[in-house]
Write a protein that holds these residues in place. Structure first.
Motif, short mmCIF file in Angstrom:
data_model
loop_
_atom_site.label_atom_id
_atom_site.label_comp_id
_atom_site.label_asym_id
_atom_site.label_seq_id
_atom_site.Cartn_x
_atom_site.Cartn_y
_atom_site.Cartn_z
N PHE A 230 -2.86 10.02 1.78
CA PHE A 230 -2.60 9.85 3.21
C PHE A 230 -2.11 8.44 3.46
O PHE A 230 -2.79 7.48 3.07
CB PHE A 230 -3.89 10.02 4.02
CG PHE A 230 -4.51 11.40 4.00
CD1 PHE A 230 -5.32 11.80 2.95
CD2 PHE A 230 -4.30 12.28 5.05
CE1 PHE A 230 -5.91 13.05 2.94
CE2 PHE A 230 -4.88 13.55 5.06
CZ PHE A 230 -5.69 13.94 4.00
N ASP A 231 -0.96 8.28 4.10
CA ASP A 231 -0.48 6.94 4.44
C ASP A 231 -0.60 6.73 5.95
O ASP A 231 0.23 7.20 6.71
CB ASP A 231 0.97 6.74 3.98
CG ASP A 231 1.37 5.27 4.03
OD1 ASP A 231 0.57 4.44 4.51
OD2 ASP A 231 2.50 4.95 3.60
N GLU A 232 -1.63 6.04 6.35
CA GLU A 232 -1.90 5.76 7.77
C GLU A 232 -1.71 6.99 8.66
O GLU A 232 -0.89 6.99 9.58
CB GLU A 232 -0.99 4.62 8.25
CG GLU A 232 -1.19 3.35 7.43
CD GLU A 232 -0.70 2.10 8.16
OE1 GLU A 232 -0.79 2.07 9.39
OE2 GLU A 232 -0.28 1.17 7.48
N PRO A 233 -2.48 8.03 8.39
CA PRO A 233 -2.28 9.30 9.09
C PRO A 233 -2.55 9.25 10.59
O PRO A 233 -2.10 10.12 11.32
CB PRO A 233 -3.26 10.25 8.41
CG PRO A 233 -4.31 9.36 7.85
CD PRO A 233 -3.59 8.11 7.42
N LYS B 193 0.83 -1.22 0.00
CA LYS B 193 0.00 0.00 0.00
C LYS B 193 0.86 1.26 0.00
O LYS B 193 0.62 2.19 -0.78
CB LYS B 193 -0.94 0.00 1.23
CG LYS B 193 -1.82 -1.24 1.33
CD LYS B 193 -2.70 -1.23 2.55
CE LYS B 193 -1.97 -1.18 3.88
NZ LYS B 193 -1.18 -2.38 4.20
N SER B 194 1.87 1.29 0.89
CA SER B 194 2.73 2.48 0.95
C SER B 194 3.53 2.63 -0.34
O SER B 194 3.69 3.74 -0.86
CB SER B 194 3.70 2.38 2.13
OG SER B 194 2.98 2.34 3.34
N THR B 195 4.00 1.52 -0.84
CA THR B 195 4.77 1.55 -2.09
C THR B 195 3.91 2.10 -3.22
O THR B 195 4.37 2.91 -4.04
CB THR B 195 5.27 0.12 -2.43
OG1 THR B 195 5.98 -0.39 -1.30
CG2 THR B 195 6.18 0.13 -3.64
MG LIG Z 1 2.54 1.02 4.72
#
Ligand SMILES: [Mg+2]
Ligand SMILES: Nc1ncnc2c1ncn2[C@@H]1O[C@H](COP(=O)(O)OP(=O)(O)OP(=O)(O)O)[C@@H](O)[C@H]1O
Length: 241
Positions: A161-164, A40-42
């Motif tokens: 947003f990455d796991e804000p 997901k982050s990638t």
């Molecule tokens: Mg991640």
């Protein structure tokens, strides 16, 4: 507004995801869900070219970021805001300077205009009294609201947003989710990696479920949470609830 075509990312021979296709319309709120390590982050980092895709296209209003020149990319990336789990504020700069840096440097705004706008935005998240402090003196929830304001100061067309809220104390999660809900109401386009299932269910227009290198499901929250189509999604949801 954003179109992702056959997007593939490998680290050396390790395929993180392959041939992803997806589309985001203006005003869409998308929650990107999936197990840890799914990519997901990638994927988010590829969308704004913080990480370079191995192949494929990312079209922003028809213009491909992947094949853009470095110079074009600077301009295109001003339209894509990013908010990280760990806030990533500049610790040696005041809140105000954190917010005005990019509008002045990249967009060529005057200091005065950038500061006026920063104050206005800080007011909307209840933090104008913190304009002159340094990030170290903020709570996690305050720091994340400043990070959101910093993204908004560039007038982005979309915010990623990455796991804000993952790094926040439980009692601070709500204050950040409320700001995001407010943005959703104002039709901000957002792609949000989150483990906040209630938020994803209530605020999203679409859920993207990522697992085993694919976007396995792209559907409405109602559909995803009540009638997941894949075994992977069913397994994921059974662990979440
Ligand atoms: Mg991640
Ligand atoms: N810079 C890198 N070099 C090599 N492999 C990487 C790199 N960054 C991520 N990976 C690998 O890519 C895979 C996906 O990682 P990613 O961080 O995108 O997952 P994620 O879905 O965001 O997980 P989480 O929910 O834990 O944040 C993992 O197997 C990870 O080890």
């Amino acid at each position: 507004m954003i179109k992702i075509e056959n997007l593939t990312k490998k680290f050396k021979n390790n395929v993180i995801f392959e041939n992803l296709n997806a589309e985001v319309n203006k005003g869409d709120v998308i929650s990107l869900l999936g197990p840890s390590g799914a990519g997901k982050s990638t994927f988010l980092r590829c969308i704004n070219m913080l990480g370079e895709p191995t192949s494929g296209k990312i079209l922003l209003n028809g213009k491909d970021l992947v094949s853009s020149s470095a110079k074009e990319l600077i301009q295109l990336r001003t339209k894509i805001g990013m908010v990280f789990q760990g806030f990533n504020l500049f610790e040696n700069k005041s809140v105000l300077d954190n917010i005005t840096l990019a509008p002045i440097k990249v967009k060529g705004m005057t200091k005065e205009a950038a500061e006026n706008k920063a104050h206005e935005l800080l007011k909307t998240v209840g933090l104008d009294n913190k304009a002159n402090v340094f990030p170290a003196s903020l709570s996690g929830g305050q720091a994340q609201r400043v990070a959101i304001v910093r993204a908004l100061a560039m007038d982005p067309e979309v915010i990623l947003f990455d796991e804000p809220t993952s790094a926040l104390d439980p009692e601070k999660v709500g204050e950040v989710l409320n700001v995001m809900k407010e943005l959703a109401k104002q039709d901000m386009t957002m792609i949000i990696v989150t483990h906040e299932m209630e938020f994803a269910k209530n605020v999203s227009d679409q859920i993207w479920f990522m697992d085993e290198g694919k976007l396995q499901e792209k559907q409405t929250p109602d559909g995803f949470f009540n009638q997941p189509q894949t075994e992977n999604a069913k397994r994921f949801l059974s662990k979440m609830i």
